[in-house]
Design an enzyme around this catalytic site. Sequence first.
Site: not given
Lengths: 325, 349
Positions: B259, B263, B272
């Site tokens: 990814r 998100h 993170y």
Amino acid sequence: MTELTIVQAINRGLAEAMRADPDVLVLGEDVGVNGGVFRATEGLHKEFGADRVIDTPLSETGIIGAAIGMALYGLKPIAEIQFVDFIYPAFDQIVSELAKFRYRSGGQYPCHVVIRSPYGGGIKGGLYHSQSPEAYFAHTAGLKVVIPSTPSDAKGLLTTAIHDPDPVLFLEPKRIYRAVSGEVPDGEHRVPFGEARIAREGSDVTLLAYGAMIPTCTQAAETLAASGVQAEVVDLRTLVPLDEAAILASVEKTGRVVIVHEAPRFCGYGAELAALLAEKAFFSLKAPVQRVTGYDTPFPYALENLYLPSAERIVHAARAAVAAG
Amino acid sequence: MTDPPALVPLDYSRDTLAELLGPDWNDSLVRAFRWMTLARVLDGRMLALQRQGRIGFYGPATGQEAVSVGAALSIGPDDWVFPGLREQLVALARGHSLTTYMHHLFADDLDPARGRQMPCHPSAREVRYVSMSSVIGTQVSQAVGLAYALRYRKDPSVALAFFGDGASSANDFHAGANFAAVWNAPIVLCCTNNQWAISVPVERQTATATLAEKGVAYGLPGERVDGTDIVAVTNRLRAAVARARSGGGPSLLEFVVFRMTPHSSSDDPTRYQSADWMARARARDPYLRLEGLLRTLGLADDASISTWREESDASVRAAIAVAEAAPGPAPESLSTDVFAPNDGRPAPS
């Protein structure tokens, strides 16, 4: 006309719908070879085969998810949840998916699904074979909620549900599956949604109820009649859509209301009925609205007769309403 | 400080490509690249528009495009797609109008769903692209039910269910995989493992070494595929689709991708994700890997790539202009489509 019990009438309705339309199929736990734990699907597996009467793995979310997928394609699945107490693993599929597919797709993906499930207490089923969760589902836009109380209505409302292009939760009063028997029309028999039934006429107090509470209300009405109080028993038949006109007409006549359901009182379906009366029947009311319901506890095993609304509790509430004004 | 890893090239000979993708492999790869170009342009523009407050939300698919395009190249017009959040490119590559999709992103009155859902949740029945919710995994058991219906009606089509690594923990993945295998349903379960469920890395999602091996427990074959390699994706998916279509049963494909973006427009991955992880992701950029292969094979050069990019940019800008000029949903649409009858649109076919 044929004399049938409620469970026989449901079985008859399923079989006739399946004979009429090859897109109708049945799925659930033990619905096939075993004919369902209450025998509601008895004989269907033999007549229509394992591809149309599907014994599924034991997963309610899988059953409802799969039924949704079948409906998205164009079939008309009838999913059985063996006891409605077991419906919660499928709550997500029902509330987030089934009820919202038509809306969220702008009508591209309607969900022609019927969910049948036995509900309610009185069979010594304890916490997990006795619940009445209708309020959770009536609260969800996009679902219709239907509860018959007679053999004729069981077949007629089920047939309407099977023809309805939208999802219908069809809750079956298992306590009176075999307790009540009555004349059921042969052949296609549809009872329209949103039309309450006057189960007993009366002029002094209205008893609003549905499902297995109807015979209890009728029994209470007989007791009340012996002391000169004429109770009208209104069988709602469909909680969504609700026949407001029938309720308001009865209350205009009687001026007093007792709402009866097995589910807990707090935020139960009766609260919605009471709000409806406060909003639209305020000036017809002669006495405060009474509710006779299950208690705000989990459903008990040994004390179920204490928990469930009884004719005596209904009589007591009706007399209080009459005494109040 | 070490240099970031270099792009891992796609190393296929013409003969191998013909063997893996069939005789029209060169046309397929060029088409795939052009769709991936559109997706890149779309992600860039729509994230920018979201930042400008012109659309409410966006879920980019950067890094995952080869899976969507590979899927579009692997199925026929009558096959069904149950998407997750990042599969809109499947719908577009199968013929869903970019302008209609843009109406959805702008949530306007010409969105087929009348602006009812957040952006990136389109419904496109004309290309058998099923409406999705934001609930994770629910589409898996639905897709299995549809696959059952296909076989019941003797329809030779198949269903594809897309979901992510996070969904491999959700109820309906397990129920769906189990039902699919028990029913021998004509379906391919496509797990796009982008290695993150928002902020939770896949190693905290599962104790298994791969997600593909979860198929073993259900009695269906699972296979791990490099999801940044359009050739591998298309070849393995075509095999799984053929297996499902021929009655051979369901399978689970795990497409490992990176990814490469947040998100969603609401997420900040610097909280993170390490810079090192992103550097490794860039080395597996499916778009650049395919670009490299096309250049090596002489199927693309600076001029053609630039032209395709300009064409995509122009079509995205044109669609934005149309959608931005459209009116918002009519207030009456608030209460239509809760139940039938709907607002006069023809019944779906």
